[in-house]
Design a protein around this motif. Structure first.
Motif, short mmCIF file in Angstrom:
data_model
loop_
_atom_site.label_atom_id
_atom_site.label_comp_id
_atom_site.label_asym_id
_atom_site.label_seq_id
_atom_site.Cartn_x
_atom_site.Cartn_y
_atom_site.Cartn_z
N LYS A 1 13.07 -7.06 -1.20
CA LYS A 1 12.29 -5.90 -1.62
C LYS A 1 11.41 -5.43 -0.46
CE LYS A 1 12.16 -7.30 -6.50
NZ LYS A 1 11.29 -7.62 -7.66
N VAL A 2 11.45 -4.14 -0.18
CA VAL A 2 10.56 -3.54 0.82
C VAL A 2 9.98 -2.27 0.21
CG1 VAL A 2 11.87 -4.46 2.76
CG2 VAL A 2 12.42 -2.20 1.88
N ASP A 3 8.77 -1.90 0.62
CA ASP A 3 8.23 -0.66 0.08
C ASP A 3 8.79 0.53 0.85
OD1 ASP A 3 6.55 0.10 2.27
OD2 ASP A 3 5.00 -1.26 1.55
N GLN B 1 7.91 0.92 4.55
CA GLN B 1 8.61 -0.03 5.41
C GLN B 1 10.06 0.40 5.61
OE1 GLN B 1 7.75 -3.58 3.07
NE2 GLN B 1 6.50 -4.39 4.75
N ALA B 2 10.66 0.92 4.53
CA ALA B 2 12.05 1.38 4.64
C ALA B 2 12.16 2.56 5.60
CB ALA B 2 12.57 1.76 3.25
N ILE B 3 11.14 3.40 5.64
CA ILE B 3 11.16 4.55 6.55
C ILE B 3 11.12 4.10 8.00
CG2 ILE B 3 9.84 6.55 7.33
CD1 ILE B 3 8.99 6.94 4.40
N LEU B 4 10.23 3.16 8.30
CA LEU B 4 10.01 2.74 9.68
C LEU B 4 10.90 1.57 10.10
CD1 LEU B 4 6.11 2.89 9.77
CD2 LEU B 4 7.73 4.61 10.60
N GLY B 5 11.44 0.84 9.13
CA GLY B 5 12.17 -0.38 9.43
C GLY B 5 11.24 -1.57 9.46
N THR B 6 11.75 -2.76 9.13
CA THR B 6 10.90 -3.96 9.09
C THR B 6 11.76 -5.20 9.16
OG1 THR B 6 9.13 -5.07 7.86
CG2 THR B 6 10.91 -4.13 6.56
N THR B 7 11.13 -6.34 9.29
CA THR B 7 11.82 -7.63 9.27
C THR B 7 11.30 -8.45 8.10
OG1 THR B 7 12.10 -7.65 11.67
CG2 THR B 7 12.31 -9.76 10.54
N VAL B 8 12.20 -8.94 7.28
CA VAL B 8 11.84 -9.72 6.10
C VAL B 8 12.39 -11.13 6.26
CG1 VAL B 8 11.99 -9.92 3.60
CG2 VAL B 8 11.89 -7.65 4.67
N SER B 9 11.57 -12.15 6.05
CA SER B 9 11.99 -13.54 6.13
C SER B 9 12.30 -14.07 4.72
CB SER B 9 10.90 -14.39 6.78
OG SER B 9 11.28 -15.75 6.82
N GLU C 1 10.97 -0.08 -2.97
CA GLU C 1 9.97 0.11 -4.02
C GLU C 1 8.90 1.09 -3.56
OE1 GLU C 1 8.67 -3.93 -4.66
OE2 GLU C 1 10.03 -4.13 -6.38
N ILE C 2 8.45 1.92 -4.46
CA ILE C 2 7.38 2.87 -4.17
C ILE C 2 6.04 2.15 -4.22
CG2 ILE C 2 6.28 5.05 -4.81
CD1 ILE C 2 9.18 5.27 -3.87
N PRO C 3 5.25 2.17 -3.15
CA PRO C 3 3.95 1.47 -3.17
C PRO C 3 2.99 2.14 -4.15
CG PRO C 3 4.18 2.78 -1.17
CD PRO C 3 5.51 2.81 -1.84
N THR C 4 2.28 1.34 -4.90
CA THR C 4 1.33 1.86 -5.90
C THR C 4 -0.12 1.49 -5.56
OG1 THR C 4 1.65 -0.14 -7.24
CG2 THR C 4 3.07 1.75 -7.73
N ASP C 5 -0.34 0.90 -4.39
CA ASP C 5 -1.69 0.44 -4.04
C ASP C 5 -2.24 1.16 -2.80
OD1 ASP C 5 0.12 -0.62 -2.30
OD2 ASP C 5 -0.73 -2.65 -2.28
N LEU C 6 -1.74 2.39 -2.53
CA LEU C 6 -2.25 3.13 -1.37
C LEU C 6 -3.69 3.56 -1.58
CD1 LEU C 6 0.79 5.44 -0.49
CD2 LEU C 6 0.16 3.25 0.54
N THR C 7 -4.48 3.53 -0.49
CA THR C 7 -5.86 4.02 -0.57
C THR C 7 -5.87 5.54 -0.56
OG1 THR C 7 -6.14 4.07 1.83
CG2 THR C 7 -6.60 1.97 0.72
N LYS C 8 -7.05 6.13 -0.81
CA LYS C 8 -7.16 7.59 -0.81
C LYS C 8 -6.83 8.16 0.57
CE LYS C 8 -8.46 8.06 -5.10
NZ LYS C 8 -7.64 8.79 -6.08
N LYS C 9 -7.31 7.50 1.61
CA LYS C 9 -7.02 7.98 2.95
C LYS C 9 -5.52 7.91 3.25
CE LYS C 9 -9.51 7.18 6.48
NZ LYS C 9 -10.25 6.53 7.60
N GLN C 10 -4.86 6.82 2.79
CA GLN C 10 -3.43 6.69 3.00
C GLN C 10 -2.66 7.77 2.22
OE1 GLN C 10 -3.04 2.62 1.75
NE2 GLN C 10 -3.09 1.84 3.87
#
Length: 409
Positions: free
Chosen positions: A278-280, A283-291, A340-349
């Motif tokens: 699972k990646v948000d 992360q999917a937009i920019l790419g990431t590494t998951v262990s 997954e769509i992140p649900t914990d973004l701050t107002k600035k984010q």
């Protein structure tokens, strides 16, 4: 409520009796109480009681637990490498009662039969292991019941001083011929010799423990090595550990059929393993590494999620799947990405995201859908900027430029 009888009392042995003494006592009672030979109306229940007592006292681990705790299972079981198999012959529930059917020449084939079979049959055991055990390979200790070579006569069927001789009734053929007179003339029938059971041989002084068969019902233990990479349905054969042959004839084999339990983490397809990561969305937009944890003990696998990864896209980690049986090579680990769509973004984010969405809407301003998207993003951005501005002042925070006017709010 009647208390359970003491297993030592059931078999009539002392608490310090050795394994041979316990086995002899069991066989003596079993031959007396088996429903096929006993006229006692309670023979079946008594036989089950004797069988239960022997199944515990003939097993070192169960006996130790019984002596110490009063329960053959003890406080913590036997460990993952010990398997007490009660269903043999393909998991049909073929237990001690059925073994005695064979011992007494019952319906599953005794000493005789039309072909006078003397060699032992193969036996089948069903064994369940985990996917991780299948990946690494493992050794299991199996406890099971079989007709084993008699300890007292060494499998010969003869007591001390006894000898094997040719049956005088059938002259070694194992068959007897009877002639009957009928209205149609003489009719000749051939049947198994009742004196030698179809073997053509008799013992002048048979062993009292096994009755001349050279084999007795016994509880056995055997270690089976499961190779790494084994698949469900494959078998491991242990030579000579099946049913003992009659009077020293060849023993059958023990065939262990392996079933791999379903895994909560992986789905196996051939030698490849599939799992989900699972990646948000950011992360999917920019790419990431998951262990992720691999199938081997303490194994960590790095999943390289590419930029712009889509929901359901598969990312392959080569040679991190199941071992190929008998080889060094391994299959692949295939990670199925769940965005997954992140649900914990701050107002600035959220403000930053809304600005990006508004910018993307500019390119499609002529399109009605793009215009609506731009308007929605602008509205959200304005609302957030107003809320955020209430908590920041001076040089600590400055609103970003409006992408449409170039001015700051």
């Amino acid at each position: 409520m009647e208390s359970k009888k003491d297993f030592y009392e059931v078999l009539g042995v002392a608490k310090d009796a050795d394994a041979k003494t316990i086995k002899r006592a069991f066989l003596k009672l079993a031959r007396k109480l088996h429903p096929d030979v006993s006229d006692d109306p309670d023979a079946e229940e008594k036989f089950k009681e004797v069988n239960e007592a022997y199944s515990v006292l003939s097993d070192d681990q169960k006996r130790a637990n019984y002596d110490r705790y009063g329960d053959p299972n003890g406080p913590g079981g036997f460990g993952s490498d010990y398997v007490d198999v009660s269903d043999i012959f393909g998991g049909s529930g073929f237990g001690f009662g059925d073994i005695f059917d064979s011992f007494f020449g019952g319906g599953r084939g005794g000493a005789g039969g039309p072909s006078a079979r003397t060699h032992g049959r193969d036996m089948g055991i069903h064994l369940q292991i985990t996917l991780e055990e299948a990946a690494a390979g493992c050794t299991k200790t199996l406890a099971y019941e079989r007709l084993a070579p008699c300890d007292d006569c060494g499998g010969t069927g003869a007591a001390d001083g006894g000898h094997m001789t040719t049956c005088s009734r059938c002259h070694g053929t194992g068959r007897v011929v009877e002639v009957q007179r009928t209205i149609f003339g003489q009719m000749q029938t051939q049947s198994e010799c009742p004196d030698c059971g179809g073997t053509g041989q008799v013992i002048d002084h048979p062993c009292e423990t096994c009755g001349g068969q050279g084999r007795t019902p016994s509880r056995e233990k055997v270690e089976v090595k499961i190779p790494a990479g084994i698949h469900s349905g494959q078998t491991v054969t242990i030579d000579g550990k099946g049913e003992a042959g009659l009077r020293g004839d060849t023993c059958g084999n023990l065939v262990v059929s392996v079933e791999i339990k379903p895994s909560e983490r992986f789905e196996r397809r051939g030698d490849d393993l599939y799992c989900t990561v699972k990646v948000d969305a950011l992360q999917a937009i920019l790419g990431t590494t998951v262990s992720v944890d691999g199938v081997m003990a303490d194994e960590k696998v790095q999943i390289e999620v590419p930029a712009g990864c889509q929901f359901g896209q598969q990312v392959v980690a080569e040679r991190r799947g199941m071992p190929r049986m008998g080889m060094i090579a391994r299959g692949d680990l295939v990670a199925v990405v769940q965005v997954e769509i992140p649900t914990d973004l701050t107002k600035k984010q959220l403000l930053t995201v809304s600005t990006l969405v508004a910018e993307r809407g500019l390119g499609d301003a002529a399109d009605s859908a793009g215009e609506k998207l731009r308007d929605r993003a602008e509205k959200v951005k304005d609302e957030i900027e107003e809320e955020v501005s209430e908590h920041f002042s001076g040089d600590k925070w400055r609103a970003p430029k409006n992408p449409f006017t170039g001015k700051r709010k």
